[in-house]
Each structure stands twice: as C-alpha cells, then as structure tokens.
Enzyme design. Structure first.
Site, PDB file in Angstrom:
ATOM      1  N   LEU A 133       2.575 -15.484  23.850  1.00 32.33           N
ATOM      2  CA  LEU A 133       1.772 -16.919  23.761  1.00 32.33           C
ATOM      3  C   LEU A 133       1.128 -16.933  22.509  1.00 32.33           C
ATOM      4  CD1 LEU A 133      -0.153 -17.473  27.182  1.00 32.33           C
ATOM      5  CD2 LEU A 133       2.273 -18.195  26.332  1.00 32.33           C
ATOM      6  N   ASP A 134       1.183 -18.457  21.770  1.00 31.46           N
ATOM      7  CA  ASP A 134       0.536 -18.605  20.602  1.00 31.46           C
ATOM      8  C   ASP A 134      -1.102 -18.391  20.730  1.00 31.46           C
ATOM      9  OD1 ASP A 134       2.874 -19.651  19.485  1.00 31.46           O
ATOM     10  OD2 ASP A 134       2.283 -21.641  19.797  1.00 31.46           O
ATOM     11  N   ARG A 135      -1.630 -18.022  19.612  1.00 28.21           N
ATOM     12  CA  ARG A 135      -3.043 -17.728  19.645  1.00 28.21           C
ATOM     13  C   ARG A 135      -3.763 -18.792  20.652  1.00 28.21           C
ATOM     14  NH1 ARG A 135      -7.443 -19.768  16.719  1.00 28.21           N
ATOM     15  NH2 ARG A 135      -9.272 -18.117  16.562  1.00 28.21           N
TER      16      ARG A 135
END
Length: 293
Positions: A133-135
């Site tokens: 997942l993106d940050r």
C-alpha cells in the site's frame, strides 16, 4: 521449516520436476541441494537424483533465509488482524510506508514485521510484502513469512486471484452507480505523480457508488491491475480526485491530510490449508473526516 506434498502424478518424474510443479524456483531448489537432509521421500532422506512415483510423500526442509542486517528492526506496534506460521495480515495506518527507502529506512511495515518476528523468535526474519500500500493509504496488507508462501502468493497475484477492495472518498458527485475506468497509466519525465497517457501500462479500475453526499461520493473500488497510484490517478482523470489527495488535486478541507483511501477487503487462497481466507474492515473514511456532510 518442513513442508510435505503427495504426488498425484501417475508417471514417474524427477524430484526437480516435481518440486517445480509445486512452485519451487530453480534458485531455491539449487540452494536446497546443498543443504543437509533437504529432501525426504516416504520418510527416508534422499538426494536430488531420486525419482518420484505416484502417491509418494515428499517432504522438503526449507532452509531459513539469510537475514539482511542492513534492514533495520523496528519494535513499533503492528495492528495484527490474522497470523499463522505462514501469513501475517495487518491493518496498516496512514503515514506508514510499506518498505524501507531513502526517506525512511528505519520504521516501515517491513521493519516492524521484522521486529515482530524477532519477538516471536521466528527462524525466518525476512518479511515478504504481497499486497503493498502507498504510505498514506490505510488498511489490509498481506505479508508472507517465508519463501514458499511468497512464491505461492505471488503466483496468485500474477494470476489475479487475490481479491482486494477499497473504500474511497472522491470529490464531487459521481453520476453513474457503477463504472470501469480503463485507461493506461504511466510516468511523465521524473515526476512523482503518474498520469493517464497513451504510452502507459494497461490499467483497469472498477467502482460502485455506495453513498452520495453534497460535496463528495463514497465508492467501493476493485483494482483489476496494480499500477502505482492507480486509484488516485484514475479518479483524478475523471475529474473526481480523492479527498485529501494533494498530489492529484483533491480537496483538503474535509479533515483529511492524506488521500481518503482504505484497503478494506482482502481474499486469497491459502495453499497450505487449501482454504480461502478473507478479511474485512469496517468503513472508517466518512466518520474519520470532519465537516463531511
């Protein structure tokens, strides 16, 4: 770690061929060849030249992975949704990166999982991130705890057998109750932001409207491909960027300082138990925002 397989092949095959059919890579097979008691057939230790017959019981001793001391250990907390000897499912908070990088080499999901594995006194200390997942995206992530789990899970990814659904808050009112965004995504120059571009990679996003509000829409989203920032790029392309998504022009006045995106559903085949595993989180985006109505 020991794993056992029962041969269902009616013809005689080499051990290498049999293990390849189980997903064992050539590199891993060659490593096991040089490991003592790596192969056991019908209770007897054998070497790599053995032939496998119908209904033979084949056990492998998977050697532990070599820990990379350059990967830091973090003992910050993890929100664990599920764990067994093969898998770890976590609920990742926003602002936590998935993997170490130049801007954050010390405290990411990988670093925290490594700390968790050390606390559990695990032999393998090399986490394998399956669903990254993106940050700034919160929600469910699948982590493989050893190489065989990683091999099998990545094959499911390649075959698009792992199901992931997201909740997203997008700016404005989406007219259609259901839609598919089928537009290629790529990088332009050295920009961090991706764009819909004719030279990009195939990208396909499906969505369903769950609830419409005066200034935004809550949608359920399924990715049919896995491009960087795919959901964010596609909804920005439609003119409905995600709430809080400063990179793609989303509105910042609803209490979100990061994109309102949650990976809430995860389903995969557990090839160790031959059962489907599925996990679901409640919708938290609307109630976590401010002045949303």
């Amino acid at each position: 770690m020991k794993f056992t397989f029962i041969s269902q092949q009616t013809n005689t095959v080499s051990l290498k061929s049999f293990l390849t059919d189980q997903g064992i890579s050539k590199h891993l097979y060659n490593e096991m060849k040089h490991t003592a008691a790596a192969f056991i057939v019908n209770g007897q230790i054998v070497d790599a030249t053995v032939q496998i017959n119908y209904h033979d019981q084949v056990t492998i001793n998977l050697p532990p992975e070599v820990d990379n001391p350059q990967v830091a250990t973090s003992y910050q907390p993890l929100e664990i949704v599920y764990e067994d000897s093969n898998w770890l499912v976590i609920d990742k908070p926003a602002y936590l990166s998935s993997v170490p990088g130049p801007n954050n080499p010390l405290d990411t999901v990988v670093n925290r999982v490594k700390g968790h594995l050390k606390n559990q006194k695990e032999v393998n200390l090399v986490p394998h991130i399956i669903t990254r997942l993106d940050r700034d995206t919160q929600g469910l992530m699948l982590v493989a705890k050893h190489r065989l789990a990683n091999i099998w899970a990545n094959q499911q990814l390649a075959d698009r057998q792992i199901k992931k659904f997201y909740y997203a808050l997008v700016a404005g009112t989406l007219v259609d109750d259901h839609g598919i965004i089928d537009q290629p995504i790529g990088r332009v120059g050295q920009q961090v932001a991706r764009q819909v571009t004719t030279t990009g990679q195939t990208a396909r996003t499906e969505y369903w409207v769950l609830q419409r509000f005066s200034q935004f829409t809550l949608v359920k989203v399924q990715l049919h491909t896995g491009r960087t920032h795919q959901i964010r790029v596609h909804f920005a392309y439609l003119g409905h960027p995600l709430v809080g998504d400063h990179l793609y022009g989303g509105p910042l006045n609803y209490g979100y300082e990061y994109q309102a995106l949650e990976a809430y559903y995860l389903e995969f085949q557990d090839d160790f138990t031959h059962k489907k595993q599925h996990f679901e989180l409640p919708e938290r985006l609307v109630k976590n925002g401010k002045k949303m109505h």
